[in-house]
Enzyme design. Structure first.
Site, PDB file in Angstrom:
ATOM      1  N   LYS A 278       4.150 -11.357  35.181  1.00  0.00           N
ATOM      2  CA  LYS A 278       4.970 -11.272  34.030  1.00  0.00           C
ATOM      3  C   LYS A 278       4.943 -12.652  33.185  1.00  0.00           C
ATOM      4  O   LYS A 278       5.435 -13.660  33.574  1.00  0.00           O
ATOM      5  CB  LYS A 278       6.470 -10.944  34.519  1.00  0.00           C
ATOM      6  CG  LYS A 278       7.433 -10.236  33.637  1.00  0.00           C
ATOM      7  CD  LYS A 278       7.627 -10.724  32.288  1.00  0.00           C
ATOM      8  CE  LYS A 278       8.897 -11.927  32.038  1.00  0.00           C
ATOM      9  NZ  LYS A 278       8.925 -12.745  30.940  1.00  0.00           N
TER      10      LYS A 278
ATOM     11  N   GLU B  96       8.178 -23.904  40.965  1.00  0.00           N
ATOM     12  CA  GLU B  96       7.724 -24.928  39.955  1.00  0.00           C
ATOM     13  C   GLU B  96       8.579 -25.185  39.067  1.00  0.00           C
ATOM     14  O   GLU B  96       8.641 -24.561  37.846  1.00  0.00           O
ATOM     15  CB  GLU B  96       6.357 -25.121  39.857  1.00  0.00           C
ATOM     16  CG  GLU B  96       5.771 -26.523  39.429  1.00  0.00           C
ATOM     17  CD  GLU B  96       5.919 -27.001  38.119  1.00  0.00           C
ATOM     18  OE1 GLU B  96       7.120 -27.475  37.599  1.00  0.00           O
ATOM     19  OE2 GLU B  96       5.155 -26.728  37.284  1.00  0.00           O
TER      20      GLU B  96
ATOM     21  N   GLU C  61      15.806 -33.047  31.853  1.00  0.00           N
ATOM     22  CA  GLU C  61      14.627 -32.522  31.292  1.00  0.00           C
ATOM     23  C   GLU C  61      14.582 -32.148  29.792  1.00  0.00           C
ATOM     24  O   GLU C  61      15.411 -31.229  29.539  1.00  0.00           O
ATOM     25  CB  GLU C  61      13.915 -31.530  32.037  1.00  0.00           C
ATOM     26  CG  GLU C  61      12.241 -31.363  31.735  1.00  0.00           C
ATOM     27  CD  GLU C  61      11.821 -30.081  32.204  1.00  0.00           C
ATOM     28  OE1 GLU C  61      12.176 -28.919  32.432  1.00  0.00           O
ATOM     29  OE2 GLU C  61      10.481 -30.536  32.866  1.00  0.00           O
TER      30      GLU C  61
ATOM     31  N   CYS D 273       5.649 -30.039  32.439  1.00  0.00           N
ATOM     32  CA  CYS D 273       6.635 -30.291  33.622  1.00  0.00           C
ATOM     33  C   CYS D 273       6.306 -31.607  34.133  1.00  0.00           C
ATOM     34  O   CYS D 273       7.224 -32.135  34.680  1.00  0.00           O
ATOM     35  CB  CYS D 273       6.301 -29.048  34.641  1.00  0.00           C
ATOM     36  SG  CYS D 273       4.448 -29.095  35.121  1.00  0.00           S
TER      37      CYS D 273
END
Ligand code: TXE
Length: 495
Positions: A178, A253, A388, A287
């Site tokens: 997906k 992750e 983040e 990331c």
């Protein structure tokens, strides 16, 4: 009639529309306009895809193949990705606005995951255990799990799909992929290559749709054995909770707030480039962004001047041009989120040395651009140092000595990556040992490989991708006992 390119999804070897018949638009971040129509899959489509994957796992041709045959197929797939790398990269740029220079490199490198794990497929050996029970033979087998749900984000769709699919398929599992609703097109184009390589139907299914619908239906499907997810921490927690309720295996992750640590004994010009690559490459949408730049106070001002001067020269504009260095932000939501964090940083008292606003340069057109932004005087307790941003926003934090650098480096919830710039081997080894992060780069940054384990400490995730051990994340171990005794002792006690 819309002139947008219309895609179909791959379920059980067939190219289909969503059961609802609905589509949603995929946007080009450089033009701010829709360019494709993607099927809006939901629970019904997911159910069909998982059933197809389950059937392929349990009784289809795939389940009868040897590991060597699976390896051949994966290598063929790698060749096909290599042949189609330029076209796939162009689709990714249209969808996520990252540079053609970066996406081209990623797509030309992605085949290596299929070659590496394809090669590993028939080298997963169990062991014979010199068991302590007399007249018993005991050995282990490493077996696939079943149906793997692979959920990918928008920043590097096909490379990250490879991190999951290559080991999962090499291990003998089947997959429902997906992709992110913001960047589905390249995954659907990639689906064609499975047919061409000769994968049996149902081994890989690709269902597009929104996270809250298709994504949630996939993670909560009872026939999914494992979820492998790359995305944001909030969604990651949700996915983990769903997996926990149904006792699925889960790997995650979830990004980071990585320290890029510059010591006064570094080669300054190299470290400046390292800082730039840590935060402005991929427009900071990675990331492993080195979004907290820790600079030793003794070289702080000189270093920051050089960094700002270098960052000022970054060429913004059309991501399809080979010399563009900073492209647009992938989604309008992300663009607004980044601008929101810039306001937060200003409100917290950080000193904006560069950028700090939406980019309105003519070469940015009507795209979703944010100026490369540098904040100095950041305190590690500020939100801009802890959360983040996932954009081209750098926080510079000064430090005195090694001890303080390690403390600041670790004083964050995340632990995905870190950079260290020094010429001292002692310092490089000491600091890399003490930094709580899954990848540590010394005098380099953003190096990743199919060969080397990747994953997060702390809130950055669960499990590891890449490297030989990654295939084990998609397998379970069975212990088999055979007695060759001629009699059976007392049946009422443990053997
Ligand atoms: O990610 P989401 P978003 C971070 C980054 C960014 C933030 C949000 O900080 O600002 O995440 O980005 C699917 N059940 N990263 O909203 O929601 C979704 O459809 C199951 C870091 O785009 O995590 C997509 O396929 N699945 C990251 C995938 O999850 C669900 C890269 C990721 O989307 C779901 C991208 C649900 N309930 C963003 N909801 C990294 N680690 O590199 C969504 N999804």
């Amino acid at each position: 009639m819309s002139n947008l390119q219309k895609y179909k999804m791959l379920i059980g070897g067939e190219w289909v529309d969503a059961a609802s018949g609905k589509h949603f638009e995929s946007m080009n971040p450089y033009t701010g306009k829709a360019w494709a129509l993607i099927p809006e899959g939901g629970a019904e489509d997911i159910d069909r895809a998982v059933k197809a994957a389950k059937a392929a796992f349990e009784s289809g041709q795939w389940s009868k193949m040897t590991a060597t045959q699976r390896g051949h197929l994966l290598r063929k797939l790698g060749d096909l990705i290599a042949e189609n790398a330029d076209a796939l990269a162009a689709t990714e740029v249209r969808d996520n606005g990252k540079l053609i220079a970066e996406m081209g490199l990623q797509l030309r490198y992605t085949p290596q995951w299929y070659y590496y794990f394809g090669g590993l497929a028939d080298k997963i050996e169990g062991s014979v255990i010199p068991i302590d029970k007399p007249e018993h033979f005991n050995f282990t087998r490493h077996e696939p799990l079943g149906v793997i749900a692979a959920i990918t984000p928008w920043n590097s769709p096909l490379m990250l799909a490879g991190w999951k699919l290559a080991p999962a398929l090499a291990a003998g599992n089947t997959v429902v992929l997906k992709p992110s609703e913001f960047t589905s097109a390249s995954s659907l184009e990639f689906g064609r290559l499975f047919e061409k390589a000769g994968f049996p139907p149902g081994v890989v299914n690709i269902v597009t749709g929104f996270g809250r619908d298709a994504g949630a239906a996939l993670t909560s499907h009872p026939d999914v054995a494992k979820i492998t997810f790359t995305g944001g921490p909030e969604t990651g927690r949700l996915v983990y909770a769903t997996g926990a309720k149904l006792l699925k295996k889960v790997s995650l992750e979830l990004g980071g707030k990585s320290p890029n640590i510059v010591f006064d004994d570094c080669i300054i010009d190299n470290a400046v480039k390292g800082a730039i690559s840590g935060i402005f490459a991929a427009t900071g949408q990675t990331c492993i962004a080195g979004s907290r730049l820790l600079v030793q106070r003794s070289i702080h001002d000189e270093f920051v001047d050089k960094l700002v001067a270098f960052a000022k020269t970054a060429k913004m504009g059309d991501p399809m041009l080979p010399d563009t260095q900073v492209g647009p932000v992938t989604t309008l939501q992300q663009h607004d989120k980044i601008l929101g964090y810039i306001d937060i940083a200003k409100g917290e008292g950080a000193e904006c040395l560069l950028g700090g606003a939406k980019a309105t340069r003519p070469e940015c057109g009507s795209g979703w651009f944010v100026e490369p932004t540098i904040f100095a005087g950041v305190n590690n307790r500020m939100r801009i140092a802890q959360e983040e941003v996932f954009g081209p926003v750098l926080s510079i934090i000064p430090f005195e000595d090694e001890e303080e650098a390690i403390h600041l480096g670790n004083d964050v919830a995340f632990g995905l990556a870190a950079g260290i710039w020094t010429q001292s081997i002692r310092r490089a080894l000491t600091v890399s040992e003490k930094i709580r992060a899954g990848s540590v780069w010394v005098n380099t940054y953003r190096a990743v490989s199919y060969m080397s384990p990747f994953g997060g400490y702390k809130d950055s995730g669960v499990g590891r991708e890449n490297g030989q051990d990654a295939i084990r994340e998609y397998m379970q171990t069975k212990s088999i006992w055979i007695s060759y005794a001629t009699d059976t002792p007392n049946p009422f006690v443990m053997r």
